[in-house]
Design a protein around this motif. Structure first.
Motif, PDB file in Angstrom:
ATOM      1  N   LEU A 408       0.819  -1.210   0.000  1.00  0.00           N
ATOM      2  CA  LEU A 408       0.000   0.000   0.000  1.00  0.00           C
ATOM      3  C   LEU A 408       0.855   1.262   0.000  1.00  0.00           C
ATOM      4  CD1 LEU A 408      -2.760  -1.105   2.551  1.00  0.00           C
ATOM      5  CD2 LEU A 408      -2.910  -1.073   0.058  1.00  0.00           C
ATOM      6  N   TRP A 409       1.955   1.264   0.719  1.00  0.00           N
ATOM      7  CA  TRP A 409       2.819   2.444   0.751  1.00  0.00           C
ATOM      8  C   TRP A 409       3.613   2.601  -0.541  1.00  0.00           C
ATOM      9  CZ3 TRP A 409       4.956   1.989   6.466  1.00  0.00           C
ATOM     10  CH2 TRP A 409       3.922   2.360   7.347  1.00  0.00           C
ATOM     11  N   SER A 410       3.924   1.485  -1.205  1.00  0.00           N
ATOM     12  CA  SER A 410       4.590   1.593  -2.506  1.00  0.00           C
ATOM     13  C   SER A 410       3.707   2.340  -3.502  1.00  0.00           C
ATOM     14  CB  SER A 410       4.920   0.198  -3.062  1.00  0.00           C
ATOM     15  OG  SER A 410       5.879  -0.460  -2.257  1.00  0.00           O
ATOM     16  N   ILE A 411       2.410   2.105  -3.414  1.00  0.00           N
ATOM     17  CA  ILE A 411       1.473   2.826  -4.273  1.00  0.00           C
ATOM     18  C   ILE A 411       1.436   4.301  -3.891  1.00  0.00           C
ATOM     19  CG2 ILE A 411      -0.970   3.021  -4.919  1.00  0.00           C
ATOM     20  CD1 ILE A 411      -1.163  -0.039  -4.425  1.00  0.00           C
ATOM     21  N   ALA A 412       1.446   4.580  -2.592  1.00  0.00           N
ATOM     22  CA  ALA A 412       1.381   5.982  -2.125  1.00  0.00           C
ATOM     23  C   ALA A 412       2.585   6.793  -2.590  1.00  0.00           C
ATOM     24  CB  ALA A 412       1.286   6.014  -0.603  1.00  0.00           C
ATOM     25  N   GLU A 413       3.695   6.129  -2.850  1.00  0.00           N
ATOM     26  CA  GLU A 413       4.920   6.843  -3.237  1.00  0.00           C
ATOM     27  C   GLU A 413       5.020   7.094  -4.736  1.00  0.00           C
ATOM     28  OE1 GLU A 413       7.923   4.287  -1.712  1.00  0.00           O
ATOM     29  OE2 GLU A 413       7.597   4.845   0.380  1.00  0.00           O
ATOM     30  N   LEU A 414       4.004   6.716  -5.502  1.00  0.00           N
ATOM     31  CA  LEU A 414       4.062   6.890  -6.951  1.00  0.00           C
ATOM     32  C   LEU A 414       3.998   8.366  -7.334  1.00  0.00           C
ATOM     33  CD1 LEU A 414       1.716   3.989  -8.120  1.00  0.00           C
ATOM     34  CD2 LEU A 414       4.191   4.149  -8.438  1.00  0.00           C
ATOM     35  N   THR A 427      -7.878  -0.303 -11.221  1.00  0.00           N
ATOM     36  CA  THR A 427      -7.371  -1.382 -10.373  1.00  0.00           C
ATOM     37  C   THR A 427      -7.529  -1.023  -8.907  1.00  0.00           C
ATOM     38  OG1 THR A 427      -5.769  -2.024 -12.076  1.00  0.00           O
ATOM     39  CG2 THR A 427      -5.343  -2.773  -9.832  1.00  0.00           C
ATOM     40  N   LEU A 428      -7.224   0.205  -8.533  1.00  0.00           N
ATOM     41  CA  LEU A 428      -7.409   0.625  -7.143  1.00  0.00           C
ATOM     42  C   LEU A 428      -8.885   0.556  -6.750  1.00  0.00           C
ATOM     43  CD1 LEU A 428      -5.046   3.745  -6.881  1.00  0.00           C
ATOM     44  CD2 LEU A 428      -4.557   1.372  -6.293  1.00  0.00           C
ATOM     45  N   ARG A 429      -9.770   1.009  -7.638  1.00  0.00           N
ATOM     46  CA  ARG A 429     -11.207   0.989  -7.323  1.00  0.00           C
ATOM     47  C   ARG A 429     -11.712  -0.437  -7.116  1.00  0.00           C
ATOM     48  NH1 ARG A 429     -11.253   5.300 -11.257  1.00  0.00           N
ATOM     49  NH2 ARG A 429     -11.834   3.845 -12.920  1.00  0.00           N
ATOM     50  N   ALA A 430     -11.115  -1.397  -7.790  1.00  0.00           N
ATOM     51  CA  ALA A 430     -11.546  -2.791  -7.635  1.00  0.00           C
ATOM     52  C   ALA A 430     -11.345  -3.286  -6.205  1.00  0.00           C
ATOM     53  CB  ALA A 430     -10.789  -3.682  -8.613  1.00  0.00           C
ATOM     54  N   TRP A 431     -10.418  -2.684  -5.490  1.00  0.00           N
ATOM     55  CA  TRP A 431     -10.198  -3.035  -4.079  1.00  0.00           C
ATOM     56  C   TRP A 431     -10.735  -1.952  -3.147  1.00  0.00           C
ATOM     57  CZ3 TRP A 431      -7.221  -5.454  -7.697  1.00  0.00           C
ATOM     58  CH2 TRP A 431      -6.953  -6.808  -7.506  1.00  0.00           C
ATOM     59  N   ALA A 432     -11.628  -1.099  -3.652  1.00  0.00           N
ATOM     60  CA  ALA A 432     -12.275  -0.041  -2.866  1.00  0.00           C
ATOM     61  C   ALA A 432     -11.259   0.945  -2.288  1.00  0.00           C
ATOM     62  CB  ALA A 432     -13.131  -0.637  -1.746  1.00  0.00           C
ATOM     63  N   LEU A 433     -10.189   1.176  -3.015  1.00  0.00           N
ATOM     64  CA  LEU A 433      -9.178   2.160  -2.610  1.00  0.00           C
ATOM     65  C   LEU A 433      -9.424   3.462  -3.366  1.00  0.00           C
ATOM     66  CD1 LEU A 433      -6.096  -0.221  -2.647  1.00  0.00           C
ATOM     67  CD2 LEU A 433      -7.045   0.885  -0.621  1.00  0.00           C
ATOM     68  N   PRO A 434      -9.120   4.611  -2.760  1.00  0.00           N
ATOM     69  CA  PRO A 434      -9.329   5.894  -3.440  1.00  0.00           C
ATOM     70  C   PRO A 434      -8.530   5.971  -4.730  1.00  0.00           C
ATOM     71  CG  PRO A 434      -8.919   6.230  -1.097  1.00  0.00           C
ATOM     72  CD  PRO A 434      -8.634   4.780  -1.377  1.00  0.00           C
ATOM     73  N   ASP A 435      -9.121   6.620  -5.737  1.00  0.00           N
ATOM     74  CA  ASP A 435      -8.455   6.697  -7.039  1.00  0.00           C
ATOM     75  C   ASP A 435      -7.854   8.069  -7.315  1.00  0.00           C
ATOM     76  OD1 ASP A 435     -10.727   8.159  -7.414  1.00  0.00           O
ATOM     77  OD2 ASP A 435     -11.453   7.016  -9.161  1.00  0.00           O
ATOM     78  N   ASN A 436      -7.551   8.812  -6.240  1.00  0.00           N
ATOM     79  CA  ASN A 436      -6.745  10.031  -6.413  1.00  0.00           C
ATOM     80  C   ASN A 436      -5.704  10.077  -5.317  1.00  0.00           C
ATOM     81  OD1 ASN A 436      -7.618  12.116  -4.170  1.00  0.00           O
ATOM     82  ND2 ASN A 436      -9.511  11.137  -4.881  1.00  0.00           N
ATOM     83  N   ALA A 437      -4.580  10.679  -5.624  1.00  0.00           N
ATOM     84  CA  ALA A 437      -3.412  10.603  -4.745  1.00  0.00           C
ATOM     85  C   ALA A 437      -3.676  11.190  -3.368  1.00  0.00           C
ATOM     86  CB  ALA A 437      -2.219  11.297  -5.408  1.00  0.00           C
ATOM     87  N   GLU A 438      -4.378  12.334  -3.310  1.00  0.00           N
ATOM     88  CA  GLU A 438      -4.584  13.005  -2.023  1.00  0.00           C
ATOM     89  C   GLU A 438      -5.407  12.140  -1.068  1.00  0.00           C
ATOM     90  OE1 GLU A 438      -6.357  17.241  -0.275  1.00  0.00           O
ATOM     91  OE2 GLU A 438      -6.198  16.896  -2.454  1.00  0.00           O
TER      92      GLU A 438
END
Length: 487
Positions: A408-414, A427-438
């Protein structure tokens, strides 16, 4: 068909004008015979023919007819050993289309035949809806990618015909295995850059239905089954040429042959297993790494710990995972060797979990073309499949363990550019994760760092005029990948 080539590199192969290419490739069909005639000597011809017949281009229906010509050109005595890689590289592209859905588990040929028969016998809308449902219910990322890719093909007007052509192309290549394996036996095809033995091994690795014949030929073409102290002792060379020939004939397996053995060998084949064990401990870093990966692919969850340890140790060398996979695995389509290797290690299940999580952050950050793919596999590793119900509340309330946070943190560092990729965001939405960096970083408790404005570059000094030809730009597309920068 067994077409034959002429004596000149630009001769059109015998029989090329007899094929009704226009009925198979709606555009540029008239160019196919001429491109086949130039294929052995021209990188541009390889690229142009690829654009016409690759999967799932509309002209892919011509690919099954092209296979015999490609094999004949690659194996012809009139084709210099240094030029055989061109037709073989195109053959690899044809048999490895959508390589991401071939790993970690190979396709079952009987199931593939049944699926194509079903797709061609039913209305296109019905087939599309079924693929959508299968994608939604996919038990893992490999099945999801496979259904998603099939659905994309069916969006073409003649999608079912393209699926049929893909299968027919595979079967046409399988029929030429007896000719292709001959390229493993000649020392001229095993040495030097872009060696034919390397390219043909990549092709053979994607033919699991022919595994028994291929494994026998690979192990017979080199000393992979013999430890060094059991190999015949060569005579002392009396000249540089003799020493060079001895180096070519050393009997060492090519790393690409070890790639193929990993995908094709039977776990019950004790001799091959012992041979790979010798290679793991043989002192050649590239072969040791390739053999270790092969052991994982052959034995899966029964993999010896030594193989996993040697892969991890290789990742810590100066070459790293990327460099070592580049030496033994092919670059197929827009999937790098390291991405394919990462997917394939999934054969070992939980045994390879920590190893894959060690490789993953570098792929998420560095592989733009495959970022969505590897992100999906990483999220599946730590959160379960996308078909499982996921909620934002779950992420906000769960105290995740270190392995999950690593992903999860590897994604946050993109970088910001990654958050413009719609496939990655889906792909993020498929796991109910926010789809914008902030919002994503806020959920993960990670502070976003403002990007520093780019400095204006200083104007480059004008170079002084120089005599001689201009240096050509590095080729792009297929040419750039195959011939302009290595695999």
């Amino acid at each position: 068909m067994n077409a034959t080539t002429g004596n000149d590199a630009n001769d059109v192969p015998s029989g090329a004008h007899d094929v009704d290419w226009a009925a198979l490739a709606p555009e540029d069909a008239d160019r196919i015979p001429e491109l086949l005639g130039r294929l052995a000597s021209s990188d541009a011809a390889v690229s142009d023919l690829h654009d016409i017949i690759h999967f799932p281009a509309p002209g892919h229906r011509a690919a099954p007819e092209a296979v015999d010509f490609l094999v004949d050109i690659a194996c012809a005595g009139t084709t210099p050993a240094t030029d055989r890689y061109r037709p073989l590289s195109l053959l690899l592209e044809l048999v490895s289309a959508h390589a991401e859905d071939r790993f970690p588990e190979a396709r079952d040929l009987d199931q593939w035949r049944d699926e194509v028969a079903w797709a061609t016998a039913n209305e296109a809308d019905k087939v599309r809806e079924q693929y959508r449902e299968w994608a939604r219910e996919a038990p893992d990322e490999q099945h999801y990618q496979r259904m998603r890719n099939r659905l994309a093909v069916m969006e073409h007007d003649d999608g079912a015909a393209l699926l049929r052509a893909e299968l027919d192309t595979y079967l046409a290549v399988c029929a030429r295995v007896p000719d292709l394996v001959e390229l493993l036996k000649n020392s001229a095809d095993r040495g030097g850059m872009d060696r034919a033995g390397e390219w043909v091994s990549y092709v053979l690795g994607f033919l699991p239905s022919e595994s028994e014949r291929i494994v026998s030929e690979i192990t017979g073409a080199s000393h992979v089954l013999l430890a060094k102290d059991l190999r015949p002792t060569p005579q002392q060379p009396t000249s540089f040429r003799e020493a060079l020939n001895q180096a070519r004939d050393s009997g060492e397996p090519l790393p690409a042959e070890l790639f193929a053995l990993g995908l094709l060998a039977d776990p019950a084949d004790i001799d091959t297993g012992i041979g790979l064990t010798h290679q793991m401990a043989g002192g050649n870093l590239y072969n040791s790494y390739a053999a270790s990966v092969a052991m994982v692919l052959i034995h899966g969850e029964n993999t010896p710990r030594e193989a996993l340890r040697r892969i991890g140790r290789g990742g810590g060398t100066n070459m790293g995972y990327e460099g070592l996979f580049n030496e033994s695995w092919p670059h197929c389509g827009n999937r790098s060797p390291q991405v394919l290797g990462f997917l394939a290690l999934g054969r070992a299940g939980e045994r390879a979990r920590r190893l894959r999580l060690d490789i993953l952050p570098g792929l998420i950050k560095g592989e733009e073309d495959s970022r969505a793919l590897v992100t999906g596999v990483g999220l599946e590793l730590v959160l379960g499949p996308r078909s499982k119900e996921h909620t934002t509340e779950e992420h906000a309330s769960t105290d995740y363990e270190e392995e999950t946070l690593k992903v999860l943190w590897s994604i946050a560092e993109l970088p910001a550019s990654a958050w413009q990729d719609e496939e990655f965001l889906a792909t993020l939405r498929a796991w109910a994760l926010p789809d914008n960096a902030e919002d994503y970083c806020a959920l993960m408790g990670v502070e976003t760092e403002p990007e520093e404005p780019a400095e204006e570059p200083e104007p480059a000094p004008q170079p002084a005029p120089q005599a001689g030809p201009a240096v050509p730009e590095r080729p792009q597309g297929l040419l750039g990948r195959l011939f302009g920068g290595g695999r």
